[in-house]
Design an enzyme around this catalytic site. Structure first.
Site, PDB file in Angstrom:
ATOM      1  N   GLY A 279       0.804  -1.211   0.000  1.00  0.00           N
ATOM      2  CA  GLY A 279       0.000   0.000   0.000  1.00  0.00           C
ATOM      3  C   GLY A 279       0.838   1.261   0.000  1.00  0.00           C
ATOM      4  N   CYS A 395       2.349   0.119  12.780  1.00  0.00           N
ATOM      5  CA  CYS A 395       0.906   0.205  13.028  1.00  0.00           C
ATOM      6  C   CYS A 395       0.609  -0.264  14.447  1.00  0.00           C
ATOM      7  CB  CYS A 395       0.116  -0.596  12.002  1.00  0.00           C
ATOM      8  SG  CYS A 395       0.551  -2.350  11.914  1.00  0.00           S
TER       9      CYS A 395
END
Length: 460
Positions: A279, A395
């Site tokens: 991504g 994350c």
């Protein structure tokens, strides 16, 4: 309620059967998303879109709420949950989740469908146990009787929101109690989906207009200029407007903030050290106008193939993949203008997206992850040519994987400094150099990112 079609051969609900098999696979060590995809392939066209949505909801929900469901089994059953035969335990979890969390499913359907599964799939002698225990839970709920919660704060938080005790304890160390409760609650809510528009293929307005034609309004995202938020659920993303022509990707708004911190320029060489599924790799290519060279490194050849497919869909030619261990990339030393280290981490900021993650993690595993992160950071510095820039991102919300890693790096490499965040991000997170986002504060995944440059580069 979404009606699920029964299996003609066995008279049971296929979505519930698929969900039950996912629970069993996860208990045996599989990842929930992989197990669910396998069940969808197995049943093929027998499962409608509504069936798949129901199977997903029941499987992921039952996995997230494992601890709470066990408490109900302990409260209403004659045998503690941990001593139940695993096959029975996961079937009871499936029935309990429907009774306690899915209001659109009538109690009678939740009970009878669980009994049917027991009879048809190896638990016929225990079908009466399934029936009796689930009906006991219905009676408790009607009488507003619940399993008692522990008094101690961390154990109470863990039991209430189905978290491991060690994680609940850490949340209460990191956050005020009210925020810790809010964070815990959000881990059990299915996250919304955000899109990132590919400016090389379409504008934000064009993507919004295309989705409006199929009655799917997309809302702008203040923190992410190329981001759009889905306002309601959709079916298969690959069937939505603009997917096949590469006009957008699915990416949470927090993740969309990482690649711009690199400030990648057309013609530069960029190394993405842990790139898959890609991504942020594709985002960098878009920011560079697909001009330059992005070397996407990952240990998984299969995940790199997924990245390649997505790059082709988006029309990006600047990305080259290398299957390698990013802890040792001597052939790339000193070659990069920009380096992205989106490091392997505990993922504590994305627990809502990964149903089984909380049960796979442990403090010991996170400590091992921190060692890996240190090794990757050391190698990252070797890749950058003079005047380059490094972005470290995770994350997770664990300080040991985030701020502590940067503090340690700068202590050992005093000729490196943190770069200032853009002013909008400083206002967003309340920090001048480190982007730390929290689900309960910022309405997105929990994320951390910091940009680093050599002191000489900053002074110039």
């Amino acid at each position: 309620m979404a009606k699920s079609r029964p299996s003609a051969a066995r008279g049971v609900s296929l979505p519930r059967l698929a969900a039950w098999k996912v629970l069993r696979s996860v208990a045996a060590g599989a990842f929930a998303d992989v197990a669910l995809a396998r069940e969808f392939r197995r049943h093929g066209k027998q499962l409608s879109a509504a069936d798949r949505a129901l199977a997903t909801e029941l499987a992921y929900g039952s996995i997230r709420q494992r601890l709470l469901l066990d408490r109900w089994l302990d409260h209403c059953g004659a045998i503690p949950a941990q001593q139940q035969p695993p096959l029975l335990r996961w079937l009871l979890h499936l029935g309990l989740y429907q009774l306690l969390f899915v209001q659109r499913i009538p109690d009678a359907v939740a009970v009878s469908s669980s009994v049917d599964l027991a009879k048809a799939h190896g638990l016929a002698p225990l079908a009466s146990v399934v029936n009796g225990l689930l009906r006991a839970v219905v009676r408790c709920r009607e009488q507003q009787e619940k399993p008692p919660l522990p008094q101690q704060s961390a154990a109470h938080l863990a039991a209430q929101h189905s978290l491991p005790n060690w994680l609940a304890d850490l949340l209460l160390q990191w956050l005020p109690e009210g925020e810790a409760v809010e964070f815990a609650a959000l881990t059990n809510r299915p996250p919304r989906l955000d899109l990132r528009v590919n400016p090389l293929r379409a504008s934000v307005a064009e993507v919004q207009a295309a989705w409006a034609t199929v009655d799917q309004p997309l809302l702008p995202i203040a923190m992410a200029p190329q981001g759009l938020q889905l306002s309601q659920g959709v079916g298969a993303m690959a069937r939505q407007p603009g997917y096949s022509t590469g006009q957008w990707s699915v990416q949470d708004r927090a993740a969309q903030l990482v690649a711009p911190l690199l400030e990648p320029q057309p013609g530069q060489v960029v190394v993405d050290m842990c790139a898959a599924p890609g991504g942020k790799t594709t985002h960098m290519a878009e920011l560079m106008g697909d001009q330059g060279r992005i070397i996407a490194v990952d240990r998984s050849a299969a995940r790199l193939r997924r990245l390649q497919r997505n790059a082709r869909r988006l029309g990006l030619a600047a990305i080259q993949t290398q299957c390698a261990d990013a802890r040792a990339l001597p052939h790339l030393h000193g070659c990069a203008d920009r380096v992205l280290l989106d490091a392997p981490c505990s993922g504590l900021g994305t627990l809502a997206r990964h149903a089984c993650a909380r049960w796979r993690l442990s403090p010991a595993a996170i400590a091992e992850m921190q060692v890996l992160q240190q090794q990757l950071l050391r190698e990252a510095l070797r890749l950058i040519r003079p005047g380059g820039r490094l972005v470290y991102a995770t994350c997770t919300v664990h300080p040991g994987e985030n701020q502590a890693q940067i503090d340690s790096l700068l202590n050992h490499h005093p000729h490196w400094r943190q770069c200032l965040l853009p002013e909008p991000l400083q206002r967003l997170c309340g920090h001048r150099t480190q982007l730390q986002l929290w689900p309960q504060r910022h309405g997105c995944d929990g994320f951390f990112a910091v940009a680093l440059e050599p002191v000489t580069a900053i002074q110039q």
